[in-house]
Design an enzyme around this catalytic site. Structure first.
Site, mmCIF file in Angstrom:
data_model
loop_
_atom_site.group_PDB
_atom_site.id
_atom_site.type_symbol
_atom_site.label_atom_id
_atom_site.label_comp_id
_atom_site.label_asym_id
_atom_site.label_seq_id
_atom_site.Cartn_x
_atom_site.Cartn_y
_atom_site.Cartn_z
ATOM 1 N N MET A 115 0.856 -1.196 0.000
ATOM 2 C CA MET A 115 0.000 0.000 0.000
ATOM 3 C C MET A 115 0.892 1.246 0.000
ATOM 4 O O MET A 115 0.460 2.323 0.401
ATOM 5 C CB MET A 115 -0.925 -0.015 1.214
ATOM 6 N N ALA A 157 4.092 3.758 1.072
ATOM 7 C CA ALA A 157 4.788 4.138 2.321
ATOM 8 C C ALA A 157 5.858 3.089 2.620
ATOM 9 O O ALA A 157 5.961 2.571 3.737
ATOM 10 C CB ALA A 157 3.809 4.292 3.483
ATOM 11 N N HIS A 208 9.621 -3.584 3.409
ATOM 12 C CA HIS A 208 9.231 -3.817 2.016
ATOM 13 C C HIS A 208 10.468 -4.098 1.156
ATOM 14 O O HIS A 208 10.439 -4.922 0.247
ATOM 15 C CB HIS A 208 8.512 -2.589 1.439
ATOM 16 N N GLU A 218 5.858 -11.721 7.032
ATOM 17 C CA GLU A 218 5.324 -12.427 8.208
ATOM 18 C C GLU A 218 4.785 -11.446 9.240
ATOM 19 O O GLU A 218 4.074 -11.832 10.153
ATOM 20 C CB GLU A 218 6.419 -13.289 8.846
ATOM 21 N N VAL A 242 11.087 -7.505 9.532
ATOM 22 C CA VAL A 242 12.299 -6.693 9.763
ATOM 23 C C VAL A 242 12.027 -5.802 10.987
ATOM 24 O O VAL A 242 10.942 -5.219 11.105
ATOM 25 C CB VAL A 242 12.619 -5.828 8.526
ATOM 26 N N LEU A 287 9.036 -3.112 11.798
ATOM 27 C CA LEU A 287 8.807 -2.024 10.851
ATOM 28 C C LEU A 287 7.374 -2.091 10.337
ATOM 29 O O LEU A 287 6.852 -3.163 10.033
ATOM 30 C CB LEU A 287 9.779 -2.121 9.679
ATOM 31 N N SER A 317 4.397 0.683 8.157
ATOM 32 C CA SER A 317 4.115 2.017 7.602
ATOM 33 C C SER A 317 3.413 2.883 8.640
ATOM 34 O O SER A 317 3.507 4.106 8.615
ATOM 35 C CB SER A 317 3.236 1.895 6.362
ATOM 36 N N ARG A 318 2.692 2.253 9.561
ATOM 37 C CA ARG A 318 1.944 3.018 10.568
ATOM 38 C C ARG A 318 2.847 3.544 11.681
ATOM 39 O O ARG A 318 2.398 4.374 12.475
ATOM 40 C CB ARG A 318 0.804 2.183 11.138
HETATM 41 O O1 PAF Z 1 -0.134 -5.867 3.416
HETATM 42 C C1 PAF Z 1 -0.570 -4.919 2.721
HETATM 43 O O2 PAF Z 1 0.104 -3.902 2.517
HETATM 44 C C2 PAF Z 1 -1.955 -5.018 2.126
HETATM 45 O O3 PAF Z 1 -2.851 -5.664 2.971
HETATM 46 C C3 PAF Z 1 -1.966 -5.660 0.713
HETATM 47 C C4 PAF Z 1 -1.504 -7.105 0.759
HETATM 48 C C5 PAF Z 1 -1.059 -4.867 -0.217
HETATM 49 C C6 PAF Z 1 -3.384 -5.639 0.147
HETATM 50 O O4 PAF Z 1 -3.861 -4.334 0.029
#
Ligand code: PAF
Length: 282
Positions: free
Chosen positions: A30, A32, A37, A149, A177, A185, A187-188
């Site tokens: 999503m 951020a 990631h 995970e 991570v 880690l 995004s929030r």
């Molecule tokens: O984990 C996420 O960032 C979201 O739930 C996903 C898998 C991209 C689906 O919107």
């Protein structure tokens, strides 16, 4: 941007995807993006010939009082990270590109596990997640799909969906991570003030305490009790702290298990989990 193709519409994606020969790995996000990631991207880079990243803040998985509007949107930085990690193609659609007929009335049903844990606090959440994951799998047609995970219930449900519906893709789970002090880690995390960030450490501290108890050979009850004792911060409001088996079924006695926690720190809801091994007890 050189070396990376960024597309926004489904038509552009179809064209770019058709040009990818060899195996394709997808990392769905999503945006951020952070180092967690990046680890997913690097795992995909190692295991597939081409890496496709999707960046889409999916309205279907946010409840009416959740943070859809304030969810961080940082496309330029995200693209920089994608490029650095060696992604080939980024699909960053708008809501209208993704749902041209409005929000879908037909959605994936996650089954009983989808109503538990995160699903209890966030009704409809996994219907929204699985629906968008399935759509993104159809649109990107990957051989491999990488999920962290950190969102262990999501990973488990995506695996079940793919198994139950015979979706031709391999799901790869990638370890969480953490910051050096243990914070997972997310995004929030960027919502947290410095004081709240300190409070948030109680989640990983609880998991570590549970894992240490398991490593000492203690039984499930003692592992959970140790985790509860370590979840010790007046600033954090516990939602759940549970011990399950590795497939998120309740009541593990011995063998691979998962300790999961969710808590509110200020206005931010955080989740974390850890894998552990429970010794057999007579
Ligand atoms: O984990 C996420 O960032 C979201 O739930 C996903 C898998 C991209 C689906 O919107």
């Amino acid at each position: 941007m050189s070396g990376i193709d960024v597309v926004h519409s489904r038509a552009e994606l179809a064209k770019a995807r058709a040009g990818l020969t060899g195996t394709v790995g997808v990392v769905m996000t999503m945006g951020a993006l952070h180092a967690g990631h990046e680890t997913l991207l690097r795992a995909a880079r190692e295991q597939a010939d081409h890496v496709v990243v999707t960046i889409f803040v999916n309205p279907l998985q946010f409840g009416p009082n959740e943070d859809f509007d304030r969810y961080p949107r940082t496309l330029e930085t995200d693209l920089e990270i994608c490029r650095r990690a060696g992604a080939d193609l980024v699909f960053a659609p708008s809501v209208a590109d993704m749902y041209p007929n409005g929000q879908p009335t037909v959605r994936l049903h996650p089954g009983p596990l989808g109503e538990d844990l995160e699903g209890l606090s966030r009704p409809g959440f996994f219907h929204g997640v699985l629906t968008v994951v399935m759509k993104l799998l159809q649109l990107t047609r990957p051989d491999l799909a990488f999920f962290g995970e950190k969102d262990y219930q999501q990973l488990t449900l995506v695996r079940r969906m793919v198994r139950d519906l015979d979706v031709p893709v391999e799901i790869v789970g990638v370890p969480t991570v953490r910051e050096p002090d243990g914070l997972a880690l997310s995004s929030r995390n960027r919502y947290l003030s410095p004081a709240e960030r300190q409070v948030a450490l109680t989640l990983s501290a609880a998991l570590r305490a549970g894992a240490s108890a398991a490593a000492r050979g203690e039984d499930a009850g003692a592992v959970l009790a140790a985790a509860h004792r370590a979840f010790d911060s007046p600033g954090a409001r516990l939602d759940y702290l549970v011990l399950t088996d590795a497939d998120l079924e309740p009541g593990p006695v011995a063998g691979p298990a998962r300790l999961l926690v969710a808590a509110w720190v200020g206005d931010t809801r955080l989740i974390d989990n850890i894998g552990l091994e429970l010794a057999p007890h007579a």
